[in-house]
Scaffold this motif. Structure first.
Motif, mmCIF file in Angstrom:
data_model
loop_
_atom_site.group_PDB
_atom_site.id
_atom_site.type_symbol
_atom_site.label_atom_id
_atom_site.label_comp_id
_atom_site.label_asym_id
_atom_site.label_seq_id
_atom_site.Cartn_x
_atom_site.Cartn_y
_atom_site.Cartn_z
ATOM 1 N N GLU A 118 0.801 -1.207 -0.035
ATOM 2 C CA GLU A 118 0.042 0.094 0.211
ATOM 3 C C GLU A 118 0.912 1.335 -0.119
ATOM 4 N N LEU A 119 0.633 2.069 -0.812
ATOM 5 C CA LEU A 119 1.234 3.344 -1.217
ATOM 6 C C LEU A 119 0.510 4.769 -0.856
ATOM 7 N N GLY A 120 0.870 5.657 -0.230
ATOM 8 C CA GLY A 120 -0.019 6.764 -0.337
ATOM 9 C C GLY A 120 0.673 8.077 -1.254
ATOM 10 N N ILE A 121 -0.378 8.710 -1.952
ATOM 11 C CA ILE A 121 0.291 9.645 -2.875
ATOM 12 C C ILE A 121 0.269 11.218 -2.007
ATOM 13 N N GLU A 122 1.410 11.603 -1.910
ATOM 14 C CA GLU A 122 1.928 12.602 -1.317
ATOM 15 C C GLU A 122 1.797 13.788 -2.301
ATOM 16 N N LYS A 123 2.203 13.881 -3.487
ATOM 17 C CA LYS A 123 2.347 14.954 -4.665
ATOM 18 C C LYS A 123 2.032 13.810 -5.889
ATOM 19 N N PHE A 124 1.224 14.799 -6.842
ATOM 20 C CA PHE A 124 0.765 14.167 -8.115
ATOM 21 C C PHE A 124 0.605 15.357 -9.184
ATOM 22 N N VAL A 125 1.327 14.870 -10.280
ATOM 23 C CA VAL A 125 1.297 15.695 -11.481
ATOM 24 C C VAL A 125 0.798 14.713 -12.597
ATOM 25 N N SER A 126 -0.273 15.177 -13.070
ATOM 26 C CA SER A 126 -0.636 14.239 -14.095
ATOM 27 C C SER A 126 -0.244 14.189 -15.440
ATOM 28 N N LEU A 127 -0.293 13.177 -16.330
ATOM 29 C CA LEU A 127 0.207 13.001 -17.602
ATOM 30 C C LEU A 127 -0.152 14.254 -18.398
ATOM 31 N N SER A 220 3.884 12.119 -12.739
ATOM 32 C CA SER A 220 4.842 12.463 -11.571
ATOM 33 C C SER A 220 4.374 11.915 -10.244
ATOM 34 N N LEU A 221 4.995 11.000 -9.638
ATOM 35 C CA LEU A 221 4.218 10.900 -8.262
ATOM 36 C C LEU A 221 5.048 10.621 -7.136
ATOM 37 N N ASP A 222 4.889 11.085 -5.987
ATOM 38 C CA ASP A 222 5.492 10.994 -4.777
ATOM 39 C C ASP A 222 4.829 10.138 -3.852
ATOM 40 N N PHE A 223 5.329 8.917 -3.703
ATOM 41 C CA PHE A 223 4.806 8.032 -2.751
ATOM 42 C C PHE A 223 5.456 7.673 -1.275
ATOM 43 N N VAL A 224 4.352 7.451 -0.395
ATOM 44 C CA VAL A 224 5.046 7.095 1.035
ATOM 45 C C VAL A 224 4.407 5.630 1.310
ATOM 46 N N LEU A 225 5.402 4.739 1.718
ATOM 47 C CA LEU A 225 5.193 3.311 2.050
ATOM 48 C C LEU A 225 3.973 3.276 3.384
ATOM 49 N N ARG A 226 2.841 2.550 3.206
ATOM 50 C CA ARG A 226 2.134 2.361 4.245
ATOM 51 C C ARG A 226 2.210 0.999 4.789
ATOM 52 N N ARG A 227 0.955 0.228 4.478
ATOM 53 C CA ARG A 227 0.965 -1.223 4.959
ATOM 54 C C ARG A 227 1.340 -2.289 3.733
ATOM 55 N N THR A 228 1.831 -3.390 4.395
ATOM 56 C CA THR A 228 2.385 -4.506 3.463
ATOM 57 C C THR A 228 1.724 -5.796 3.598
ATOM 58 N N HIS A 229 1.471 -6.875 2.629
ATOM 59 C CA HIS A 229 0.864 -8.070 2.858
ATOM 60 C C HIS A 229 1.705 -8.988 1.917
ATOM 61 N N LEU A 230 2.747 -9.438 2.644
ATOM 62 C CA LEU A 230 3.861 -10.127 1.542
ATOM 63 C C LEU A 230 3.618 -11.889 1.869
ATOM 64 N N ALA A 231 3.985 -12.529 0.769
ATOM 65 C CA ALA A 231 3.662 -13.932 0.720
ATOM 66 C C ALA A 231 4.819 -14.623 1.438
ATOM 67 N N SER A 232 4.639 -15.822 2.113
ATOM 68 C CA SER A 232 5.719 -16.536 2.819
ATOM 69 C C SER A 232 6.984 -16.666 1.946
ATOM 70 N N ASP A 233 8.014 -17.100 2.557
ATOM 71 C CA ASP A 233 9.244 -17.343 1.778
ATOM 72 C C ASP A 233 8.913 -18.640 0.670
ATOM 73 N N ASP A 234 8.278 -19.729 1.327
ATOM 74 C CA ASP A 234 8.013 -20.884 0.714
ATOM 75 C C ASP A 234 6.940 -20.810 -0.728
ATOM 76 N N LEU A 235 5.826 -19.940 -0.202
ATOM 77 C CA LEU A 235 4.962 -19.515 -1.353
ATOM 78 C C LEU A 235 5.782 -18.717 -2.607
ATOM 79 N N TYR A 236 6.382 -17.999 -1.951
ATOM 80 C CA TYR A 236 7.165 -17.098 -2.974
ATOM 81 C C TYR A 236 8.179 -17.829 -3.792
#
Length: 307
Positions: A118-127, A220-236
């Motif tokens: 999950e990423l949060g947009i702090e600054k955004f300039v469109s195409l 142009s996008l400035d992101f900030v890292l929020r939550r993560t949900h990562l797979a286990s090492d075996d599944l990955y």
């Protein structure tokens, strides 16, 4: 048995071809992404989804209707849509008071959720806000990652892998110089991720190699890292597994260095150098007087013993 696990038998030839196209292959198709809007979105999130869809086309499917779902709580609806549209990547956009301007990048394996970040947009300039020329649709981009955390931190390593899968485009054997016209640059600095998109301009330099300039084309996008949900090492590890038919066969006594140079090792039997025949050269032959002079130089008379 759920609806996703139900086995469907084809009744027509067209349905049979459709199911065969969905079957596992040695060389898989290009990863397609589905872009989904949440139940509540604002103008920033909506425009960001459209711009990322424009970069990803034609390997993307965009759902224009709102979908009331929360990926971190329930992934069944996303897994249903992925199987319906045959997508292995997704981008979910939402906006609320607790998490404003929210984007969730995710990947799926066998139509089940693998990684979500999950990423949060702090600054955004469109195409369209940047008034410069754009790259044609379907251009394969060059991806650049700057920042040590992309190699040292586990969450950022998975995020880098997710960005590569999302934006890399099709795998091609070769690319002409004029086709290298799009660059997507990711920079990780001070807990933020900066995404910039450039068009490559080939200018005249007076020699065969052109002079290269980068012109920002957006988004142009400035992101900030929020939550993560990562797979286990075996599944990955299972998701990264390759079939044996694709693994290159090992060749004996052949190795490659980091630059791709091939080296070969040759094993020879022990040689007897005394029997080695060399080319007889005229300059190495002894003359008649040399043999006698060598013998006189090596001869040293012994001293006589005097009683």
């Amino acid at each position: 048995m759920t609806e996703l696990d139900r086995v469907v038998k084809p009744k027509t030839k067209r349905a049979k071809r459709f199911l065969q196209n969905r079957e596992p292959k040695l060389i898989e198709n290009v990863k397609t992404a589905m872009i989904v809007k949440g139940g509540n979105t604002n103008e920033t999130v909506t425009q960001a989804l459209k711009d990322i869809y424009a970069l990803k086309k034609p390997y993307a499917v965009m759902y224009k209707k709102k979908n009331i779902t929360r990926p971190f709580e329930d992934q069944t609806s996303l897994e249903f849509f992925s199987k319906k549209s045959d997508c292995s990547l997704f981008l979910f956009g939402s906006h609320n008071k607790k998490r404003p301007n929210n984007l969730v990048f995710g990947s799926l394996f066998d139509y089940h959720t693998l990684d979500m970040i999950e990423l949060g947009i702090e600054k955004f300039v469109s195409l369209h806000s940047i008034k410069n020329s754009k790259c044609p649709e379907g251009t394969k981009p060059m991806l650049i990652f700057a920042g040590d955390v992309f190699e040292t931190d586990g969450d950022y390593r998975r995020l880098k892998s997710l960005f590569i899968d999302f934006f890399r485009g099709p795998t091609v054997p070769s690319v002409r110089l004029a086709g290298l016209e799009h660059v997507i640059h990711f920079t990780a600095l001070d807990g933020k991720i900066f995404m910039r998109s450039y068009k490559v301009l080939l200018k005249k330099s007076g020699c065969r190699t052109p002079r290269i300039e980068l012109e920002e084309m957006g988004p142009s996008l400035d992101f900030v890292l929020r939550r993560t949900h990562l797979a286990s090492d075996d599944l990955y590890k299972r998701a990264l597994k390759q079939p044996k038919a694709l693994k290159p066969k090992k060749k004996k006594n052949i190795s490659k260095d980091t630059f791709g140079t091939t080296y070969g090792r040759i094993h020879m039997q022990k040689q007897d150098l005394s029997k080695l025949k060399t080319r007889k050269m005229k300059g190495l032959k002894r003359r008649r007087g040399e043999k006698h002079s060598d013998e006189t130089q090596n001869f040293s008379p012994k001293k006589a013993k005097v009683d």
